[in-house]
Design an enzyme around this catalytic site. Structure first.
Site, PDB file in Angstrom:
ATOM      1  N   GLY A   1       0.760  -5.236   1.033  1.00 35.95           N
ATOM      2  CA  GLY A   1      -0.322  -5.314   0.061  1.00 35.95           C
ATOM      3  C   GLY A   1       0.150  -5.847  -1.286  1.00 35.95           C
ATOM      4  O   GLY A   1      -0.639  -6.436  -2.039  1.00 35.95           O
TER       5      GLY A   1
ATOM      6  N   GLU B   1       3.873  -5.290   7.638  1.00 36.10           N
ATOM      7  CA  GLU B   1       2.952  -4.275   8.179  1.00 36.10           C
ATOM      8  C   GLU B   1       3.160  -4.026   9.665  1.00 36.10           C
ATOM      9  O   GLU B   1       2.957  -2.909  10.147  1.00 36.10           O
ATOM     10  CB  GLU B   1       1.494  -4.688   7.930  1.00 36.10           C
ATOM     11  CG  GLU B   1       1.035  -4.540   6.487  1.00 36.10           C
ATOM     12  CD  GLU B   1       1.265  -5.781   5.640  1.00 36.10           C
ATOM     13  OE1 GLU B   1       2.086  -6.634   6.026  1.00 36.10           O
ATOM     14  OE2 GLU B   1       0.622  -5.906   4.578  1.00 36.10           O
TER      15      GLU B   1
ATOM     16  N   GLU C   1      -0.039  -9.441  -0.877  1.00 31.55           N
ATOM     17  CA  GLU C   1      -1.464  -9.815  -0.766  1.00 31.55           C
ATOM     18  C   GLU C   1      -2.128  -9.828  -2.147  1.00 31.55           C
ATOM     19  O   GLU C   1      -2.989 -10.661  -2.425  1.00 31.55           O
ATOM     20  CB  GLU C   1      -2.186  -8.842   0.161  1.00 31.55           C
ATOM     21  CG  GLU C   1      -1.752  -9.010   1.618  1.00 31.55           C
ATOM     22  CD  GLU C   1      -2.405  -7.983   2.508  1.00 31.55           C
ATOM     23  OE1 GLU C   1      -2.024  -6.799   2.417  1.00 31.55           O
ATOM     24  OE2 GLU C   1      -3.305  -8.353   3.272  1.00 31.55           O
TER      25      GLU C   1
ATOM     26  N   ALA D   1       0.847  -1.200   0.000  1.00 28.02           N
ATOM     27  CA  ALA D   1       0.000   0.000   0.000  1.00 28.02           C
ATOM     28  C   ALA D   1       0.880   1.248   0.000  1.00 28.02           C
ATOM     29  O   ALA D   1       2.016   1.211   0.477  1.00 28.02           O
ATOM     30  CB  ALA D   1      -0.873  -0.010   1.247  1.00 28.02           C
TER      31      ALA D   1
HETATM   32  N1  3HC Z   1       4.547   3.500   0.110  1.00 27.81           N
HETATM   33  C1  3HC Z   1       4.994   4.714  -0.253  1.00 27.81           C
HETATM   34  N2  3HC Z   1       6.310   4.996  -0.385  1.00 27.81           N
HETATM   35  C2  3HC Z   1       7.183   4.017  -0.144  1.00 27.81           C
HETATM   36  C3  3HC Z   1       6.777   2.733   0.232  1.00 27.81           C
HETATM   37  C4  3HC Z   1       5.378   2.482   0.351  1.00 27.81           C
HETATM   38  N3  3HC Z   1       4.903   1.283   0.677  1.00 27.81           N
HETATM   39  N4  3HC Z   1       7.878   1.968   0.414  1.00 27.81           N
HETATM   40  C5  3HC Z   1       8.923   2.761   0.137  1.00 27.81           C
HETATM   41  N5  3HC Z   1       8.518   3.994  -0.197  1.00 27.81           N
HETATM   42  C6  3HC Z   1       9.346   5.128  -0.624  1.00 27.81           C
HETATM   43  C7  3HC Z   1      10.296   5.586   0.472  1.00 27.81           C
HETATM   44  O1  3HC Z   1       9.662   6.517   1.330  1.00 27.81           O
HETATM   45  C8  3HC Z   1      11.401   6.204  -0.353  1.00 27.81           C
HETATM   46  O2  3HC Z   1      10.942   7.475  -0.768  1.00 27.81           O
HETATM   47  P1  3HC Z   1      11.972   8.694  -0.913  1.00 27.81           P
HETATM   48  O3  3HC Z   1      12.971   8.270  -1.946  1.00 27.81           O
HETATM   49  O4  3HC Z   1      11.116   9.829  -1.294  1.00 27.81           O
HETATM   50  O5  3HC Z   1      12.600   8.843   0.448  1.00 27.81           O
HETATM   51  C9  3HC Z   1      11.467   5.327  -1.591  1.00 27.81           C
HETATM   52  O6  3HC Z   1      10.212   4.664  -1.646  1.00 27.81           O
HETATM   53  C10 3HC Z   1      12.557   4.280  -1.549  1.00 27.81           C
HETATM   54  O7  3HC Z   1      12.460   3.580  -0.315  1.00 27.81           O
HETATM   55  P2  3HC Z   1      13.769   3.181   0.522  1.00 27.81           P
HETATM   56  O8  3HC Z   1      14.681   4.348   0.627  1.00 27.81           O
HETATM   57  O9  3HC Z   1      13.315   2.537   1.775  1.00 27.81           O
HETATM   58  O10 3HC Z   1      14.412   2.123  -0.490  1.00 27.81           O
HETATM   59  P3  3HC Z   1      15.061   0.706  -0.201  1.00 27.81           P
HETATM   60  O11 3HC Z   1      15.396   0.141  -1.522  1.00 27.81           O
HETATM   61  O12 3HC Z   1      16.125   0.812   0.851  1.00 27.81           O
HETATM   62  O13 3HC Z   1      13.898  -0.181   0.472  1.00 27.81           O
HETATM   63  C11 3HC Z   1      11.706  -1.166   0.634  1.00 27.81           C
HETATM   64  C12 3HC Z   1      12.753  -0.478  -0.265  1.00 27.81           C
HETATM   65  C13 3HC Z   1      12.271  -2.511   1.133  1.00 27.81           C
HETATM   66  C14 3HC Z   1      10.479  -1.380  -0.145  1.00 27.81           C
HETATM   67  C15 3HC Z   1      11.439  -0.267   1.872  1.00 27.81           C
HETATM   68  O14 3HC Z   1      11.156   1.041   1.407  1.00 27.81           O
HETATM   69  C16 3HC Z   1      10.271  -0.706   2.684  1.00 27.81           C
HETATM   70  O15 3HC Z   1      10.424  -1.553   3.545  1.00 27.81           O
HETATM   71  N6  3HC Z   1       9.099  -0.114   2.449  1.00 27.81           N
HETATM   72  C17 3HC Z   1       7.921  -0.356   3.227  1.00 27.81           C
HETATM   73  C18 3HC Z   1       7.245  -1.639   2.802  1.00 27.81           C
HETATM   74  C19 3HC Z   1       6.014  -1.905   3.635  1.00 27.81           C
HETATM   75  O16 3HC Z   1       5.996  -1.729   4.837  1.00 27.81           O
HETATM   76  N7  3HC Z   1       4.939  -2.324   2.966  1.00 27.81           N
HETATM   77  C20 3HC Z   1       3.692  -2.534   3.603  1.00 27.81           C
HETATM   78  C21 3HC Z   1       2.887  -1.295   3.474  1.00 27.81           C
HETATM   79  S1  3HC Z   1       1.380  -1.371   4.408  1.00 27.81           S
HETATM   80  C22 3HC Z   1       0.375  -2.339   3.466  1.00 27.81           C
HETATM   81  O17 3HC Z   1       0.739  -2.813   2.429  1.00 27.81           O
HETATM   82  C23 3HC Z   1      -0.987  -2.493   4.010  1.00 27.81           C
HETATM   83  C24 3HC Z   1      -1.728  -3.573   3.338  1.00 27.81           C
HETATM   84  O18 3HC Z   1      -1.652  -4.734   4.123  1.00 27.81           O
HETATM   85  C25 3HC Z   1      -3.177  -3.214   3.178  1.00 27.81           C
END
Ligand code: 3HC
Ligand code: NAI
Length: 633
Positions: free
Chosen positions: A102, A125, A105, A63
Site C-alpha cells: 500500500g 502482498e 500504491e 497497510a
Molecule cells: N504493518 C504492521 N507492522 C509491520 C509492517 C506492516 N506492514 N511491516 C513491518 N511491521 C512491523 C514488524 O512486525 C516489526 O514489528 P516488531 O518490531 O514489533 O516485531 C517491525 O515492523 C519491524 O519489521 P521487521 O522486523 O520485519 O524489520 P525489517 O527492517 O527486517 O523489515 C520490512 C522491514 C521490509 C518492511 C518488513 O517488515 C516487511 O516486509 N514488512 C511487510 C511489508 C508488506 O508486506 N507490505 C504489504 C502489506 S499489505 C498491503 O499493503 C495491502 C495493500 O495492498 C492494500
C-alpha cells in the site's frame, strides 16, 4: 494533523510527512492524517504542490498488517489513493526509502514519483496471501505493462529505484539523501506548468502493446498453474491485471476491491499473516534483551558434506571468513567442491560472474588441520550423525578453539548436553540445526542445552540474523522441532508405501497438493543415512506395538543414501539432481515379507476362519523374522 502525519507548509509547497515508526505502516491514524493533510492543502490557496514523504529508512511498508481481520475503518487506503490521484494540484511522492505494498500504491496514485537512489520499491502482498488492493493491480500495468507488473506482484521482491526509473514507474532518482531539497526545482517547475499533471488512471504507455500484454497474462497463468497449485492469491492477481487491460479503470478498481476482500477472508491470508508475525516474534527472546552477542567474523565448519558445505556457503554469503576442516584430503576436496558448485551454478544462471566467485572464495580456507580453528569466533560441527564421532570431534575442538569461541553442533537428533559434556566448557556449547540445503532453507533451530550462557545463545541468534535465517529457539529434545514434525509425516508416507502406493505417486500427490517436493524426494535430498542412523539408535527402545516400515533400511543397506550417492528412492544420473523412477526400488518394496502375510491372513480369518488359517511354519517364520530363502540354508 496528528502524531503520525505532519503537515509543513513551505511557501507554495505542502510537505506531508508520515512519521509512524518503525516502518510507517498505513494505520488508521495515518490514513486519517493523510486525508486531512490532503484536504487542508487543497483548501489553502497559497499551496500549489503537495509532496508526500516518509521518514527514516521507510517511505511506507504498506497497510498496517495488524489491522487485517478487524473491522475496517474509514478512510480506507483506496479512498486516499483516489483522493490523491484526483487532486487538482500536482502531488509528488518523494520516496525516501522502502515503499512496499500500500505504500507504493500511495506513491502510484501521486502524479510524480521521485526516489532516493537507495529506495526499494515492491508489491509483496502475495507473501501475505493478498493482492495489491489499493489500485496497484490497475495503475501499475497502465504505466509498465502487464509482464513487468505481474513479475513485481507475483515474485513479491522489491526492485531498486534505478530499475523503477528504467521501467518508467519512477520519474527521477536522486543521489542526494536530502530528497526534499533535491526535488524542489522539479516541484516548482510543475507550478509553472512545465510538467503536465497526468493521473495514473489516464496513463496508457503500458497498454499500448496489446498482444504482448495478452501473451504475458497467458504465460504467468501457465507458470502459476504449474507452480502455485492450491494457492489462491496469485491467480486473483493475474485476473485483476487482466481486468486492468480490458475494462475501464473504475470497473477494474471495483473488481480488485472484491478480489482483495476474498483474499482477506481466505484461510491462506490468515495463515501467512500468522507466520509473518510468528517469524518476527521468535527472534525476541526475553532473557536476551540486555545481552550483547559475541564478536562474529570468523567461522569454522567441521565436515564438508551435505550440511558442512551448505553452512559454509551461508556463512560466506553473510560476509564471514570461513574455515572448513575435513578428516582427510579426499573429504576436503569433496567439501571444497560442495562449496564451489553452488557458486558455479550461480555463474551458469547468470547470477554472478567468475570474478565474484573468486572474491567470495578468498574468504574460504579449507584445511585438514584442526589447528586452523584457533582464531575462529565460532565453530559449527557437521560430521557424521554418530554420538562417538561427535564426542571425539568436540574433545579436539575443546583443545584447539580459543577461550570465548562458541562451539555448536548441527546434529539432527543427538543430545547436546551429552556432546557438551566432553568439553571443559559445556556452557559454551549449543545446537545450531540448519536444514538442507543449508544455504537456502530459512529455518535455523537454536537448540538450548542446560546451563548455556546467554551470551552464547545471543551469538547463535546473531549468526542466524546475519545469515538472513529465521532463528527459532528449541528445547534440547529428541528431533528438536522440525524433525519431530517430519517424523510423523515420514511415518505416514512409509505406511502408505508399504500398503502398496509407489513412492513416486506419493511424491506426486504431495506436489499436487502444493509442496515443492514430496517426502521421498526430500529423503534423497537430505541423505537417507541420517534417518537410518537415528532409527538404528532407537531400535532397542522402540515400542514393539509400533508399526515399523523397513523399506528405507533395505535401501540404506545397499549404500543408497539419495542424491549424494547417486541413488536412493530415485536414481540420479551423473551430476544430476533430478531423480528418475527406479524399478529396482519398486522391486524392493514388493518384497512383502512373511510377517505381513501372516498378519493379513489373521485379519482375513475374522471373516472366514475356516479358509484363512496360517500354517504353523509360516507363523514360526514370521515370529523369527525368516524368509523363504532361509529354508534353503
Ligand atoms: N504493518 C504492521 N507492522 C509491520 C509492517 C506492516 N506492514 N511491516 C513491518 N511491521 C512491523 C514488524 O512486525 C516489526 O514489528 P516488531 O518490531 O514489533 O516485531 C517491525 O515492523 C519491524 O519489521 P521487521 O522486523 O520485519 O524489520 P525489517 O527492517 O527486517 O523489515 C520490512 C522491514 C521490509 C518492511 C518488513 O517488515 C516487511 O516486509 N514488512 C511487510 C511489508 C508488506 O508486506 N507490505 C504489504 C502489506 S499489505 C498491503 O499493503 C495491502 C495493500 O495492498 C492494500
Ligand atoms: P555427510 O555425510 O554428507 O557429511 C559428513 C562429513 O563429515 C563428511 O564429509 C565426512 O568426511 C566429515 N567427517 C566425518 N568425521 C569427521 C571428522 N572427525 N573430522 C572432520 N570431518 C569429518 O553428512 P551431512 O548430511 O552433512 O550431515 C552432517 C551432520 O548434519 C549430521 O549430524 C546430520 O545429522 C546433520 N544434519 C543433516 C541434515 C541433512 O539434511 N543432511 C540436516 C540437518 C542436520
Amino acid at each position: 494533523m496528528n502524531d503520525v502525519v505532519v503537515l509543513n507548509k513551505k511557501e507554495t509547497i505542502a510537505l506531508i510527512q508520515i512519521q509512524n515508526s518503525p516502518v510507517n505502516a498505513l494505520s488508521h491514524a495515518v490514513r486519517q492524517g493523510l486525508m486531512e493533510a490532503v484536504r487542508e492543502s487543497l483548501e489553502d490557496p497559497a499551496i500549489k504542490v503537495l509532496a508526500i514523504t516518509g521518514s527514516g529508512k521507510f517511505f511506507s511498508a504498506g497497510a498496517d498488517i495488524q489491522e487485517f481481520g478487524k473491522p475496517s475503518l474509514e478512510p480506507q487506503l483506496p479512498q486516499i489513493c483516489n483522493a490523491i490521484e484526483s487532486c487538482s494540484k500536482p502531488v509528488f511522492a518523494l520516496i525516501n526509502g522502502t515503499a512496499l505494498g500500500g505504500g507504493f500504491e500511495l506513491g502510484l496514485s501521486a502524479h510524480f514519483r521521485v526516489a532516493t537512489v537507495s529506495a526499494k520499491i515492491g508489491l509483496p502482498e502475495i507473501h501475505l496471501g493478498l493482492l495489491p488492493g489499493s489500485g496497484g493491480t490497475q495503475r501499475l500495468p497502465r504505466i509498465i505493462g502487464a509482464d513487468k507488473a505481474l513479475k513485481m506482484m507475483l515474485n513479491g521482491q522489491p526492485v531498486s529505484a534505478g530499475e523503477g526509473l528504467a521501467y518508467g514507474m519512477i520519474d527521477r532518482v536522486e543521489e542526494s539523501g536530502e530528497l526534499i531539497s533535491a526535488s524542489m526545482d522539479f516541484m516548482l517547475e510543475t507550478t509553472a506548468g512545465k510538467h503536465p499533471r497526468i493521473p495514473t488512471r489516464e496513463r496508457t504507455e503500458g497498454l499500448q502493446d496489446e498482444a504482448a500484454n495478452h501473451v504475458a497474462i497467458g504465460e504467468h497463468r501457465n507458470t502459476w498453474q504449474k507452480k502455485g497449485k492450491g494457492l489462491y492469491s496469485p491467480f486473483q492477481i493475474i485476473d485483476c491485471v487482466e481486468k486492468a487491460l480490458s475494462t475501464p479503470f473504475e470497473e477494474g478498481l471495483k473488481y480488485e476491491r472484491e478480489s482483495f476482500a476474498r483474499c482477506l477472508e481466505s484461510p491462506q491470508r490468515k495463515g501467512l499473516i500468522h507466520a509473518f508475525f510468528a517469524e518476527r516474534r521468535c527472534r525476541k527472546i526475553p532473557e536476551l534483551r540486555e545481552i550483547e552477542p559475541r564478536k562474529l567474523e570468523r567461522l569454522a565448519v567441521i565436515g564438508g558434506g551435505t550440511m558442512g558445505g551448505g553452512i559454509a556457503v551461508a556463512a560466506l554469503d553473510a560476509g564471514l571468513e570461513v574455515m572448513m576442516v575435513e578428516r582427510d584430503e579426499a573429504g576436503l576436496e569433496k567439501g571444497r567442491l560442495n562449496v564451489e558448485k553452488v557458486y558455479d551454478r550461480h555463474i551458469s544462471k547468470g547470477r554472478m560472474g567468475p570474478e565474484d566467485k573468486k572474491e567470495v572464495l578468498e574468504r574460504f580456507i579449507p584445511s585438514t588441520d584442526f589447528e586452523r580453528i584457533t582464531d575462529a569466533d565460532m565453530v559449527i560441527e557437521a560430521v557424521f550423525e554418530e554420538m562417538e564421532v561427535k564426542k571425539e570431534v568436540f574433545r579436539i575442538l575443546d583443545q584447539y578453539a580459543r577461550q570465548g569461541a562458541v562451539l555448536a553442533s548441527n546434529t539432527s537428533y543427538l543430545d547436546i548436553d551429552e556432546i557438551a559434556s566432553v568439553t571443559s566448557r559445556p556452557e559454551e556449547v549449543l545446537g545450531l540445526h540448519f536444514f538442507s540445503p543449508a544455504n537456502i532453507m530459512k529455518l535455523l533451530e537454536i537448540v538450548v542445552p542446560s546451563g548455556l550462557s546467554n551470551e552464547v545463545l545471543a551469538t547463535g541468534f546473531a549468526l542466524g540474523n546475519r545469515m538472513g535465517k529465521v532463528p527459532v529457539r528449541s528445547a534440547n529434545s529428541e528431533g528438536f522441532i522440525g524433525n519431530r514434525i517430519l517424523g510423523a509425516y515420514s511415518k505416514v508416507a512409509g505406511y502408505m508405501m508399504e500398503d502398496g502406493t509407489s513412492p513416486y505417486r506419493i511424491d506426486e500427490a504431495v506436489r499436487d497438493f502444493g509442496y515443492p517436493i514430496g517426502p521421498f524426494q526430500m529423503f534423497d535430498l537430505a541423505g537417507g543415512d541420517i534417518g537410518w542412523a537415528n532409527r538404528k539408535r532407537k531400535a532397542t527402545t522402540r515400542d514393539p506395538r509400533e508399526r515399523y516400515v523397513e523399506i528405507a533400511d533395505r535401501l540404506c543397506e545397499r549404500g543408497w543414501f539419495g542424491q549424494k550417492t547417486g541413488r536412493g528412492f530415485y536414481f540420479y544420473e551423473e551430476g544430476s539432481r533430478i531423480g528418475i523412477e527406479d524399478p529396482e526400488v519398486l522391486d524392493i518394496i514388493d518384497m512383502y515379507g512373511i510377517r505381513k502375510i501372516v498378519e493379513d491372513i489373521e485379519e482375513f480369518s475374522v471373516e472366514d476362519p475356516f479358509f484363512w488359517k496360517p500354517s504353523e511354519l509360516l507363523k514360526t517364520m514370521a515370529a523369527q523374522g525368516q524368509t523363504f530363502e532361509d529354508l534353503n540354508l
